[in-house]
Design a protein around this motif. Structure first.
Motif, short mmCIF file in Angstrom:
data_model
loop_
_atom_site.label_atom_id
_atom_site.label_comp_id
_atom_site.label_asym_id
_atom_site.label_seq_id
_atom_site.Cartn_x
_atom_site.Cartn_y
_atom_site.Cartn_z
N GLN A 176 0.70 -1.25 0.08
CA GLN A 176 0.07 0.03 -0.01
C GLN A 176 1.04 1.34 0.04
O GLN A 176 0.33 2.41 0.14
CB GLN A 176 -0.88 -0.17 1.28
N GLY A 177 1.97 1.05 -0.15
CA GLY A 177 2.80 2.22 -0.11
C GLY A 177 3.06 3.22 1.29
O GLY A 177 3.68 4.20 1.45
N LEU A 178 3.10 2.21 2.57
CA LEU A 178 3.04 2.85 3.68
C LEU A 178 4.41 2.59 4.38
O LEU A 178 5.14 1.52 3.73
CB LEU A 178 1.87 2.29 4.62
N THR A 322 -11.12 -2.20 -2.32
CA THR A 322 -11.01 -2.89 -3.73
C THR A 322 -11.85 -2.61 -4.66
O THR A 322 -11.93 -3.42 -5.69
CB THR A 322 -10.75 -4.47 -3.38
N TYR A 323 -12.87 -1.94 -4.51
CA TYR A 323 -13.85 -1.71 -5.69
C TYR A 323 -13.24 -0.83 -6.77
O TYR A 323 -12.47 0.11 -6.71
CB TYR A 323 -15.15 -1.06 -4.96
N LYS A 761 -4.11 7.35 -5.96
CA LYS A 761 -5.11 6.49 -5.23
C LYS A 761 -5.51 5.41 -6.15
O LYS A 761 -5.82 4.35 -5.90
CB LYS A 761 -6.17 7.44 -4.72
N LEU A 762 -5.99 5.89 -7.42
CA LEU A 762 -6.37 5.10 -8.27
C LEU A 762 -5.32 3.82 -8.90
O LEU A 762 -5.64 2.79 -8.73
CB LEU A 762 -6.64 5.93 -9.76
N SER A 763 -4.16 4.36 -8.70
CA SER A 763 -2.97 3.31 -9.06
C SER A 763 -2.88 2.13 -8.05
O SER A 763 -2.72 1.10 -8.33
CB SER A 763 -1.73 4.07 -9.20
N GLN A 764 -3.08 2.62 -6.72
CA GLN A 764 -3.14 1.61 -5.62
C GLN A 764 -4.23 0.86 -5.60
O GLN A 764 -4.28 -0.28 -5.43
CB GLN A 764 -2.80 2.54 -4.64
N GLN A 765 -5.36 1.52 -5.89
CA GLN A 765 -6.63 0.67 -5.47
C GLN A 765 -7.09 -0.18 -6.63
O GLN A 765 -7.72 -1.14 -6.72
CB GLN A 765 -7.68 1.93 -5.41
N VAL A 766 -6.83 0.38 -8.00
CA VAL A 766 -7.43 -0.63 -9.25
C VAL A 766 -6.25 -1.43 -9.69
O VAL A 766 -5.27 -0.99 -10.13
CB VAL A 766 -7.81 0.27 -10.28
N LYS A 767 -6.42 -2.88 -9.45
CA LYS A 767 -5.51 -3.78 -10.19
C LYS A 767 -5.88 -4.14 -11.69
O LYS A 767 -5.11 -4.42 -12.51
CB LYS A 767 -5.52 -4.98 -9.54
#
Length: 893
Positions: A176-178, A322-323, A761-767
């Motif tokens: 998650q880049g944390l 994850t949506y 955010k989109l890069s992280q959330q959408v696979k």
């Protein structure tokens, strides 16, 4: 006494914080889970009493832990594997002693729990500041203990603390880049209610992504059996706008857990598969609660809940991370007729499974508007998503597919994708046209506008059709003019760069569009005509003839992406393998020209020809081979390890010879009419099949000029303090860049920062970006066709190979070792080098004419496309057999 303040104390106050008394929950102290419970309670939901030992309560333990050798080793590690470091830290944490202040706090917590009722037990769970947030849920990562007695609180608190050092948590934070080296935790202690029925709920359908459907799973007793997957629960799907239960599946519910007054949980094994755990009223009550929670949180949520004594209690709520988030202005109202959108960025011309920056979308939009003006295609530059045919939103370009369904059946549309994209083809075949066909004719489909558009398109495309006819009638002559026009444009595109004005960039883009539409496409049309002839000849033919015709579908000379791989492989062999051990040093030696002349000559030739290319090359923000030597050197290092027999030139030459041999044999075997058709196909294939990638190459040259110009402007803005970094320029439009040059006071930094946050955010959330999605978020997928132990797709390159899986999110992700089976969502020319070492390729998006299929056939690699969820379905090291002839992937593990 327990604390009621929500402020962080200057010195350690070991008292627990009562959540019922907190006004404005500070996540940094209470953690995400506890802060969410405060929010639920203040919104009027029934929440069991709870208190929290805040982040600062554990400060003494962190101070002590950070003095250990285990922490020093952990802090020095920058990437996985984390296993040894995490185990060492957990061992050290288990040896820590509670300070006097912490012991006093635990005593207060025990007294507090005792005050909640005779024989009260509690749930003890983590509440990290990093969890249950909009961009990171940590679901199942930290420890949870149920049915904890007053005497068991101390041990449960320690175990929760230790769990924040678990490898699962560290891996998730890294993904998650944390910051993995900044663990934080609070511990929540909550009254354990005597549950009759419990479970989970989702405010959208997590399988289909449908925003109008709630999903509820339930079992008798505690919800732990549902959360852990221990039991098959009752499953309900509810239409939220209509409050209708759409689906009801009664699970076996063969195991349940019940709280015991003396602590712990009793396990009961009983058959209750025919008994529903929830009444319809309770299902609808939960659905209403989920709808209210979406309004409170401002985004979809999942919850853990329980019914005790007939009353609903909420135990937890967290954002669904994850949506797929569809742009708000592309959505229709809940319950209203839906529109269907196709993602245009998954087409063969772009093939990108990553968000596109604002500047890239602006460049594409300018191209579309130029094309619309030239061909009289209906398009409103004001961008009204509910009316436009082409829509630029959510870091993607969409096509309003509902409008096409006014004219064409879904089966007719599916035929256009049969050889380009098997998943799209299969999805459209099963599409219910009536669900998405507009009730009224779209405004842009008015007959007067259509008539003008048809005549305008015919007039505007007259050069395209004239040149196509010329290509079919006189291939050699047309090819000469085609290449001369291409060379002129390539020279102009390469001369553009940092000093080129935006007006000149738009003009160059216009030239590229004119070249692509009127010069590059006719040879492709002629080649497609050859493919159709070969398909016609194959129908009803005997197996040997079909095999010969299949051989005529590969071995194309002049294919740019194939030649790029061939040149890279040859260049990699001009250095000793040890030179690739230190790529940074090797890049420096290229700069200082300290390497063998043969290598430097090959390197320079490659950069001159392919320097504008690179992975994800349709994105302006992506670096190119000509800018970053390490980008190319890393891919050369993969090839340097390959055996000589993997030389793509050898495979390509075999295919060329095989195609010509097949033509000679067929020319003797077929009847006179079929021979005549075959000769046409052969002539067009010889002339034009190698030009499949030329149109994209010319587009890439134009975008590379835009990239160089944008970076120069970004550097100037960053130096003036108007951008945080030069790369933030890609989150602006060309008009905004021109405005920034005219007005030094224009705050472009704020614009770029806001868009960069959304992009990240989109890069992280959408696979996986979906092919087809409707205006209520529902993702349309094909009907599964998998057999036991095998996954069925479409074979797009023949052959059979076995090997370990290597899943790549992008072309930079990891090394592909010799023999690996490369798994990717989709590929573009920047992936070509990775095919060299791969024994086979598995793609989610792809077809016979898509990049992955073409290159796999030329390199002799089996390839199967059209298998869903490849990025999550497969794991590195998993053994599979890829049968590219049958279109099947067999699982061997």
């Amino acid at each position: 006494m327990p604390r009621t303040s929500d402020s962080t104390p200057a010195s350690l106050d070991a008292s627990p914080i009562l959540l019922a008394k907190v006004e404005d929950p500070p996540i940094a102290e209470l953690g995400g889970k506890a802060a969410s419970l405060v929010r639920l309670s203040r919104a009027g939901f029934r929440v069991p009493e709870a208190a929290v030992l805040p982040v600062s309560w554990f400060a003494p333990w962190w101070a002590e832990l950070k003095q250990t050798d285990a922490w020093s080793r952990f802090e020095a590690a920058s990437e996985a594997p984390w296993t040894a470091h995490c185990e060492a830290l957990k061992n050290a944490a288990n040896q820590l002693s509670f300070s006097d202040e912490m012991c006093a706090g635990l005593e207060e917590m025990r007294a507090l729990v005792a005050s909640w009722g005779d024989d009260a037990t509690c749930a003890v769970r983590s509440s990290s500041p990093d969890e249950d947030l909009e961009n990171a849920s940590f679901a199942g990562g930290y420890a949870t203990f149920l049915g904890v007695t007053v005497d068991g609180i101390e041990d449960a608190v320690r175990e929760c603390f230790v769990s924040c050092l678990d490898e699962r948590v560290v891996l998730y934070k890294a993904q998650q880049g944390l910051d993995v080296h900044r663990p934080r935790i609070a511990v929540l202690v909550q009254l354990q209610v005597e549950s009759d029925v419990s479970g989970v709920g989702f405010s959208l359908n997590p399988v289909t992504n449908d925003y109008d459907e709630a999903v509820i799973d339930a079992n008798f007793g505690l919800g732990e059996t549902v959360v852990s997957g221990e039991v098959t629960p009752d499953h309900f799907i509810v239409d939220k706008p209509g409050r209708n239960i759409l689906e009801r599946h009664l699970g076996s519910k063969s195991v349940s857990r019940w709280i015991q007054s003396e602590g712990g949980a009793e396990v009961r094994e009983e058959t209750r598969g025919e008994q529903t755990s929830l009444s319809d009223d309770q299902v609808l009550e939960l659905t209403d609660a989920l709808g209210r929670l979406e309004e409170v949180y401002g985004h979809p949520v999942d919850i853990e809940w329980t019914y005790a004594g007939g009353e609903l209690h909420l135990l937890q709520a967290r954002p669904i991370t994850t949506y797929f988030p569809l742009s708000t202005d592309m959505q229709t109202e809940p319950g209203a007729p839906r529109r269907l959108y196709m993602d245009g960025n998954l087409s063969d011309s772009i093939t990108s499974n990553e968000p596109l920056t604002k500047l890239t979308l602006d460049s594409t939009k300018n191209m579309v508007e130029r094309m619309a003006r030239q061909y009289r295609i209906p398009h409103d530059p004001k961008e009204r998503p509910h009316q436009d045919f082409i829509i630029f939103r959510g870091a993607r370009m969409y096509v309003a597919y509902s409008d096409l369904l006014w004219f064409f059946s879904s089966q007719r549309l599916a035929g256009q994708y049969e050889i380009m994209d098997v998943l799209m083809h299969r999805t459209l075949l099963n599409l219910d046209r009536d669900s998405y066909r507009p009730k009224e004719k779209p405004g842009w489909l008015a007959w007067t506008r259509i008539t003008r558009a048809i005549f305008g398109t015919l007039l505007g495309s007259r050069r395209l059709w004239w040149n196509t006819a010329a290509a079919l009638l006189s291939p050699a002559r047309h090819l000469k003019g085609f290449r001369q026009a291409g060379l002129r444009f390539e020279s102009e595109a390469r001369s553009a760069g940092a000093s080129t004005s935006i007006a000149e960039l738009h003009d160059l883009q216009g030239q590229s569009m004119d070249l692509i539409m009127n010069v590059d496409l006719p040879p492709i049309f002629a080649w497609l005509a050859a493919i159709r002839i070969l398909e016609r000849l194959a129908k009803g033919a005997d197996p040997q003839t079909q095999e010969l015709l299949d051989r005529m579908g590969r071995g194309f000379e002049g294919e740019l992406v194939v030649e790029m791989g061939v040149e890279m492989f040859a260049t990699s062999r001009l250095l000793d393998l040890s030179e690739f051990d230190d790529l940074a040093r090797l890049a420096k030696r290229i700069e200082t020209r300290e390497l063998p002349a043969a290598f430097l000559e090959a390197w320079d030739a490659f950069i001159r020809r392919f320097g504008a290319r690179g992975p994800n090359e349709m994105e302006l923000a992506s670096p190119r081979y000509g800018e970053d030597p390490l980008l190319l050197l890393r891919q050369l290092s993969f090839m340097a390890k390959a055996a000589s027999e993997n030389d793509p030139k050898l495979a390509h030459e075999r295919n060329v010879a095989g195609r010509r041999e097949a033509f000679a044999i067929l020319n003797r075997r077929l009847g006179w009419f079929s021979r005549r058709l075959l000769r046409f196909a052969h002539r067009w294939t010889e002339a034009f099949a190698g030009e499949r990638d030329t149109a994209k190459y010319h587009w890439v040259l134009a975008t590379y000029a835009m990239r160089r110009s944008a970076l120069a402007r970004g550097s100037r803005l960053a130096e003036a303090g108007r951008l945080d970094s030069r790369d933030d320029v890609f989150h602006l439009t060309f008009d905004e860049l021109e405005a920034a040059e005219r007005d030094a006071k224009l705050d472009v930094r704020k614009l770029a920062l806001e868009r960069r946050r959304y992009f990240d955010k989109l890069s992280q959330q959408v696979k996986e970006f979906p092919h087809l999605i409707d205006s209520r978020g529902r993702i349309l997928r094909p009907t599964p066709t998998n057999e036991e132990g095998a996954l069925s797709g479409m074979g797009i390159s023949p052959g059979v190979a076995r090997g370990p899986i290597k899943v790549l999110d992008n072309a930079y992700d990891k090394d592909v070792e010799p023999g690996d089976v490369l798994v990717a969502y989709t590929t573009d020319p920047g992936w070509t080098p990775l095919f060299i070492n791969a024994s086979a390729i598995i793609l989610q998006i792809g077809g016979m004419m898509q990049h992955g299929g073409v290159v796999a056939r030329e390199y002799g690699k089996p390839c199967v496309a059209g298998i869903e969820h490849v990025l999550t379905r497969f794991e590195d090291g998993q053994m599979v057999e890829v049968d590219g002839s049958a279109g099947v992937v067999r699982l061997l593990d």
